[in-house]
Motif scaffolding. Sequence first.
Motif, short mmCIF file in Angstrom:
data_model
loop_
_atom_site.label_atom_id
_atom_site.label_comp_id
_atom_site.label_asym_id
_atom_site.label_seq_id
_atom_site.Cartn_x
_atom_site.Cartn_y
_atom_site.Cartn_z
N UNK A 240 4.13 -29.86 -57.67
CA UNK A 240 5.22 -30.81 -57.44
C UNK A 240 4.70 -32.12 -56.86
N UNK A 241 3.49 -32.52 -57.29
CA UNK A 241 2.89 -33.73 -56.74
C UNK A 241 3.74 -34.97 -57.03
N UNK A 271 -2.07 -28.35 -51.78
CA UNK A 271 -1.62 -29.39 -50.85
C UNK A 271 -0.27 -29.95 -51.28
N UNK A 272 0.77 -29.52 -50.61
CA UNK A 272 2.11 -29.99 -50.91
C UNK A 272 2.41 -31.28 -50.15
N UNK A 277 -0.03 -37.38 -50.37
CA UNK A 277 -0.90 -36.33 -49.85
C UNK A 277 -2.06 -36.09 -50.81
N UNK A 278 -1.77 -36.08 -52.11
CA UNK A 278 -2.81 -35.88 -53.11
C UNK A 278 -3.85 -37.02 -53.05
N UNK A 279 -3.37 -38.21 -52.84
CA UNK A 279 -4.27 -39.37 -52.75
C UNK A 279 -5.20 -39.24 -51.55
N UNK A 280 -4.62 -38.87 -50.41
CA UNK A 280 -5.43 -38.73 -49.20
C UNK A 280 -6.48 -37.62 -49.36
N UNK A 281 -6.08 -36.51 -49.96
CA UNK A 281 -7.01 -35.40 -50.16
C UNK A 281 -8.13 -35.78 -51.13
#
Length: 523
Positions: A240-241, A271-272, A277-281
């Motif tokens: 659900x990014x 990583x939800x 959040x996806x960008x940071x990870x």
Amino acid sequence: DPCMGSGHILVYAFDVLIDIYRSCGWGERDAAKSILRNNLYGLDIDRRAYQLAYFAVMMKARQYNRRICSPENQPNLANFADVMGADTDMLSGSIRRFAEQFAFADTYGSLMTVTAPADIDTAFSDFMPTFGLNMRQFDMMMKIYKILSQKYDVVCTNPPYMGGSGMNAKLSEFVKSKFPDYKSDLFSTFVIRCTQLCKAEGYLGFLTPYVWMFIQSYEKMRNYIYSTRTIETLIQFEYSAFEEATVPICTFALKNSKVNKKGVYLRLTDFRGGMEVQRQKTLEAIADHKCGYYFETNSANFSKIPGSPVAYWVSENFIRAFERGISIDSISDFTGSQHITANNDKYLRLHWEIDANKVGMGKKWVYYAKGGDFRKWYGNIELVVDWSEGAVQYYKTNSTSNLLAEKYRFKEGITYTELTSSVNTFRYLPPVCIFDKKGPSIVSVKKLWYCLGIFGTKIAPLYFAILNPTLSTQVRDVKNLPIIVNGEIEPKIDEIVKENVEICKQDWNDFETSWGFEKHPLI
């Protein structure tokens, strides 16, 4: 971008190109002109999307050159809708053949290929004053032809997602004809088409559903990429990014030639919290390769796994098991065909609804394995199926039913529950049953207890997660599980598994819902 939509990728690329030009000593005004004329190209089937992309690219160019909005500074963008309805009746020869190629341009889009005679510009200039093809349509045809006939250093796109059932008849026929091995979805055909538009040493970038990484219907696409291209980077996003839509998405970059090297893979599925959040990870993984979700591997390893899934996170030892071991399929008889009644309300009953004297081999009703709840080793056989002469004849002749082949009936084996959100649980199948799709079964297993023991370990689910990471474990996935037989410990394993089965059988028979129930354990 052959599927540019409203031009987001092109606008972003403009800023990247400006930085490249600056690093080479160009001024921003001249760089903006050169980018419009030489570096950005885009196509789309929708006229409104084209207009938005045109506007967005020009406004981005004006950010660097306020005087750029002049006739000589036109972006290399085109749309297929503006060539539709062209009157080609008065044309002839090669000119007519050229124009007729656009008859379904707004359906095929960038998937189509266009050929033209060498003197196309001169020939059309001679025809235009006389015949009915208007200048706007001619200009757009020529622009599309020139864009599709070039090769590019970079092809980058978010292709349309559409399965075969969503395509109209004309598009479906075209895709099956031109891309027969990649017809499962429109996005997979575009991936292949983009490799044709890119230079041999160029690069491709995609944002697509990640189903192509695992599902069987995309196996040929995967093998095409492994054998002819190089995966440079791949990021698998959390389901659900994208807050706007729940779609399993990945983004990946390919080199458009085969190079023996490791690619970089990021597994962000845990990583939800949306795309931020996806960008940071992603940035964390770039800074720290030991973060736990950064992987490097050569795509050649994927071909060693049955089905060739993009299993980038597994170890070399994990993959080596497929080379060292034997498949379950090689030591058993495992059918992909199951019994289908096509009318469960009529032909299925819980066994306690039927007179016990009428249940069993050679009688009207026989036991029926149909999956069931989480349970290991033994149990879940609560149903019986009508096996009378009339019912069997119905299963044979009805177009929507299926009679289980005789060689799979009433055989000792292993059964499991096909659909689960947890892990699959495998159970002993006594030789008194038939089974259906929800309870697929292995019969005539040469090392039955050893295999059942393997299925009961924590290792088997890890392999199933690679072979098919969906909720439904298919017959082919179980068939492809590797098994390494250790002759020294095999007798001990068999003994332990038999003991487990006996314990679970006794537990199952302690309840009145079991056909082996005799008395309650407390009595």
